[in-house]
Design a protein around this motif. Structure first.
Motif, PDB file in Angstrom:
ATOM      1  N   VAL A 103      12.576 130.244 -50.764  1.00  0.00           N
ATOM      2  CA  VAL A 103      12.386 129.393 -51.943  1.00  0.00           C
ATOM      3  C   VAL A 103      12.218 130.239 -53.204  1.00  0.00           C
ATOM      4  N   GLU A 104      11.417 131.293 -53.115  1.00  0.00           N
ATOM      5  CA  GLU A 104      11.131 132.108 -54.297  1.00  0.00           C
ATOM      6  C   GLU A 104      12.335 132.922 -54.757  1.00  0.00           C
ATOM      7  N   LEU A 123      22.220 127.545 -47.119  1.00  0.00           N
ATOM      8  CA  LEU A 123      21.623 127.056 -45.875  1.00  0.00           C
ATOM      9  C   LEU A 123      20.770 128.134 -45.203  1.00  0.00           C
ATOM     10  N   PRO A 124      19.499 127.809 -44.880  1.00  0.00           N
ATOM     11  CA  PRO A 124      18.632 128.777 -44.193  1.00  0.00           C
ATOM     12  C   PRO A 124      18.712 128.620 -42.682  1.00  0.00           C
ATOM     13  N   TRP A 132      10.907 123.112 -43.809  1.00  0.00           N
ATOM     14  CA  TRP A 132      11.354 122.217 -44.887  1.00  0.00           C
ATOM     15  C   TRP A 132      11.291 120.762 -44.426  1.00  0.00           C
ATOM     16  N   HIS A 133      11.627 120.521 -43.174  1.00  0.00           N
ATOM     17  CA  HIS A 133      11.563 119.187 -42.566  1.00  0.00           C
ATOM     18  C   HIS A 133      10.136 118.653 -42.587  1.00  0.00           C
ATOM     19  N   ALA A 134       9.171 119.464 -42.141  1.00  0.00           N
ATOM     20  CA  ALA A 134       7.772 119.034 -42.125  1.00  0.00           C
ATOM     21  C   ALA A 134       7.244 118.802 -43.540  1.00  0.00           C
ATOM     22  N   TYR A 135       7.716 119.583 -44.488  1.00  0.00           N
ATOM     23  CA  TYR A 135       7.335 119.424 -45.899  1.00  0.00           C
ATOM     24  C   TYR A 135       7.759 118.034 -46.403  1.00  0.00           C
ATOM     25  N   HIS A 136       8.993 117.642 -46.096  1.00  0.00           N
ATOM     26  CA  HIS A 136       9.490 116.324 -46.503  1.00  0.00           C
ATOM     27  C   HIS A 136       8.625 115.190 -45.941  1.00  0.00           C
ATOM     28  N   LEU A 137       8.075 115.397 -44.748  1.00  0.00           N
ATOM     29  CA  LEU A 137       7.318 114.336 -44.087  1.00  0.00           C
ATOM     30  C   LEU A 137       5.901 114.215 -44.624  1.00  0.00           C
ATOM     31  N   ARG A 150       8.583 125.835 -59.791  1.00  0.00           N
ATOM     32  CA  ARG A 150       9.930 125.975 -60.343  1.00  0.00           C
ATOM     33  C   ARG A 150      11.011 126.212 -59.293  1.00  0.00           C
ATOM     34  N   PRO A 151      10.870 127.142 -58.340  1.00  0.00           N
ATOM     35  CA  PRO A 151      11.936 127.331 -57.350  1.00  0.00           C
ATOM     36  C   PRO A 151      12.245 126.055 -56.566  1.00  0.00           C
ATOM     37  N   LEU A 152      11.192 125.302 -56.187  1.00  0.00           N
ATOM     38  CA  LEU A 152      11.416 124.046 -55.473  1.00  0.00           C
ATOM     39  C   LEU A 152      12.133 123.044 -56.361  1.00  0.00           C
TER      40      LEU A 152
END
Length: 649
Positions: A103-104, A123-124, A132-137, A150-152
């Motif tokens: 991300v950074e 794509l990582p 990233w999946h858990a972050y969305h949830l 900012r990076p996000l």
């Protein structure tokens, strides 16, 4: 008759009528959420399948990390001594580190224009996708951080990036990165593409000293549990020789956010203050909260403090390096009306990572849900290739829209999803900002997904959800065999009033015999309506009272089962529905240890109808039961018995 004379052939005439085929399941022609009528669902079947493919990749990655011999993986000696569960937690910590580096290093000029472009250039690896999946949830935190970090923000400018790339990839398990993509990843993050190979090369991370602002390289794990990923983390700055812990880093992060003004490049809002459930982004509220904290005497800086590093030193001295002192000061600054707000703000300041969410904990909490989808075999790439099985997802999608309608009808209530609803809900959340817009447009408020709910509250809320669903749609909420709560006194009086004076239903979704909310005649469609409890947590208080709470809940379940048995006898309840919740094999009311069962503790008390489980249990690599008070349904039991009969003698 001669002995050798042949007797006439005896034939049995089948006079029984052929069994009637159950009616085919039909998807709803439209989806109602309050006063909104949608001709197409908010979530499509291809999107759900793409999500399940990712869950399969996550499960396979976890199995590789946990079950492969440590010497084969070439793990560090200190990791070799860890249990399977701790090894997985360590690996998730490495994945979060890789996610942060990725991300950074996303440049401001790298803004995705399409899913194809993203796959080719950004794509990582799968472990980073898992984070990233858990972050969305955790959508409220994710959306706010996309605004604050900012990076996000650069990553999230393309709406729906995450789910779109999953759909475009199809089955992520068959994806192979190009040599150019692997090389670019190595250049950006300093780690190899393959997450399993990266385990052996990722041992340290850079940490900024909270006092002198110099950069230190600290180990991620040590034999004394003082590594960055361990609970006793501590380090000594090579520049100023000061000792610091994770609490010092958390206070330094809080200080940076608090004293950065609007003209600086860093974020200006304190974590947990920028988004609200009604209006989403609310910078005025965030500004008022920040000014209120700054104005409190504890946070006033002396005249000599001119820079952020100087402010860190002053606040570290005032708090004595303890977050508890910081929390107390924030509580007093926000006054009596702010306890809930204080909890949210302070939960974001537990380390020096820029994210407001503990991403390691977020990934671990999703593990139970991944296991359940794997246990249903829904993550198998061929499972939903048949249209008959696909009706399970169509039905789940219809129920999800009804769940949103239920939340629209009762804004003040907390409702608990079932597994099938939760799958569609999770998929919807992977749309990022689109999910938020859909919530505001159709439910008239933002629906957060909190995966840190206490066990007792979750159980009570499930009862509330079951009653509200039955009242609004005229159908049981769960069809898995678990006994449902009975009517409240108010509902009984309401039903009596209805009998005396009928009134039309206010809900467009009220079930008739052919309601899309009625499950298709598929055993997995029934089992999937079990309550989803992967977001249940135990605090120190609930853990202390856990045994007593579970006993009370088990007593409630037994009482409901007795009630249901009487209803069956009187012909007021379908016997098949009742028997789905009966474990016919369990006829002994004593503690047993099932042979051939692997788990974190398979000891359980088995009654005629109730199975009490102390921990997650796996039979033949299939998750059988995970809830402490779950009823093992007849379908699940027979399926497990078929796969591994020796485990049950």
């Amino acid at each position: 008759m001669a002995d050798d004379e042949a007797l006439p052939e005896y034939k049995v005439r089948d006079t029984a009528p052929p069994p009637e085929e159950p009616p085919a399941y039909s998807a709803p022609s439209s989806y109602h959420i309050g006063d909104s009528v949608l001709q197409q669902p908010l979530v499509s079947i291809p999107q759900v399948k793409a999500h399940l493919a990712l869950l399969r990749a996550i499960k396979e990655l976890q199995t590789t990390v946990q079950d492969t011999d440590a010497t084969v993986l070439g793990l560090p000696p200190v990791v070799n001594e860890l249990t399977k569960e701790k090894r997985w937690t360590w690996f998730v910590g490495l994945a979060v580190e890789r996610f942060q580096r990725w991300v950074e290093n996303l440049g401001t000029n790298q803004q995705p224009t399409s899913a194809e472009w993203f796959i080719e250039h950004l794509l990582p690896p799968v472990d980073v996708l898992m984070v990233w999946h858990a972050y969305h949830l955790n959508p409220s935190w994710y959306l706010e951080d996309c605004d604050r970090i900012r990076p996000l923000a650069n990553l999230c400018k393309y709406k729906g990036t995450f789910l779109n790339i999953l759909v475009k990839l199809g089955d992520i398990n068959t994806y192979t990165a190009s040599p150019e993509r692997m090389a670019e990843w190595k250049k950006l993050t300093g780690t190899t593409w393959n997450p399993v190979d990266a385990m052996t090369g990722l041992s340290h991370r850079g940490v900024v000293c909270p006092r002198c602002n110099s950069l230190d390289s600290v180990p991620l794990v040590t034999a004394t549990d003082t590594g960055y990923l361990q609970h006793k983390f501590s380090a000594t700055c090579r520049q100023c020789q000061d000792h610091y812990t994770m609490e010092h880093l958390a206070i330094a992060k809080f200080t940076t956010d608090l004293y950065t003004d609007s003209k600086a490049e860093l974020s200006i809002a304190m974590a947990g203050t920028l988004y609200s459930s009604l209006s989403l982004r609310d910078p005025l509220v965030a500004s008022r909260i920040k000014k209120a904290i700054q104005a409190y005497s504890f946070f006033r800086l002396d005249s000599k403090t001119k820079t952020i590093p100087d402010a860190r030193k002053q606040l570290l001295a005032k708090t004595k390096g303890q977050v508890s002192f910081l929390r107390l000061a924030v509580t007093r600054a926000l006054g009596k009306g702010g306890p809930r707000r204080v909890n949210r703000i302070m939960s974001a300041y537990t380390s020096d990572r820029p994210f407001s969410l503990d991403l390691v904990g977020a990934v671990i909490r999703q593990g139970t849900f991944v296991d359940k989808m794997h246990g249903f075999a829904w993550t198998d790439p061929s499972y939903f290739s048949d249209s008959v099985e696909e009706t399970i997802l169509v039905h789940a999608t219809a129920r999800y829209h009804a769940f949103l309608d239920l939340m629209r009808s009762s804004p003040a209530s907390f409702f608990v999803p079932t597994l099938d609803i939760d799958l569609i809900w999770h998929t919807h959340q992977l749309m990022g900002a689109t999910y938020a817009v859909d919530c505001i447009r159709h439910v008239h408020r933002f629906i957060d997904h909190d995966d840190t709910i206490e066990e007792g509250f979750l159980s009570d809320s499930l009862d509330l959800t079951s009653r509200a669903w039955q009242q609004r749609f005229g159908l049981p909420y769960m069809h898995c065999g678990c006994p449902l709560p009975g009517d409240t006194i108010g509902q009984k009086l309401s039903r009596l009033t209805t009998k005396l004076k009928p009134s039309p239903s206010s809900s467009p979704n009220l079930s008739q015999s052919s309601s899309p909310l009625d499950p298709p005649r598929h055993p997995d469609a029934l089992s999937a309506t079990h309550a989803s409890d992967h977001n249940c947590i135990s605090t120190s208080t609930t853990a202390h009272n856990g045994s007593k709470m579970r006993e009370q809940r088990l007593a409630k379940i037994r009482k409901r089962r007795e009630r249901d048995a009487k209803l069956v006898e009187r012909g007021k309840m379908d016997r098949a529905a009742y028997e789905r919740g009966v474990l016919a094999h369990a006829v002994r009311s004593r503690a047993v240890l099932l042979e051939g069962v692997e788990g974190l503790g398979a000891e359980r008390e088995v009654g005629v109808e109730v199975v009490v489980v102390a921990a997650e249990v796996v039979v033949a690599e299939v998750v059988v039961v995970v809830e402490a008070e779950c009823l093992l349904t007849m379908h699940n039991f027979m399926d497990v018995l078929r796969r591994n009969p020796q485990a049950f003698g």
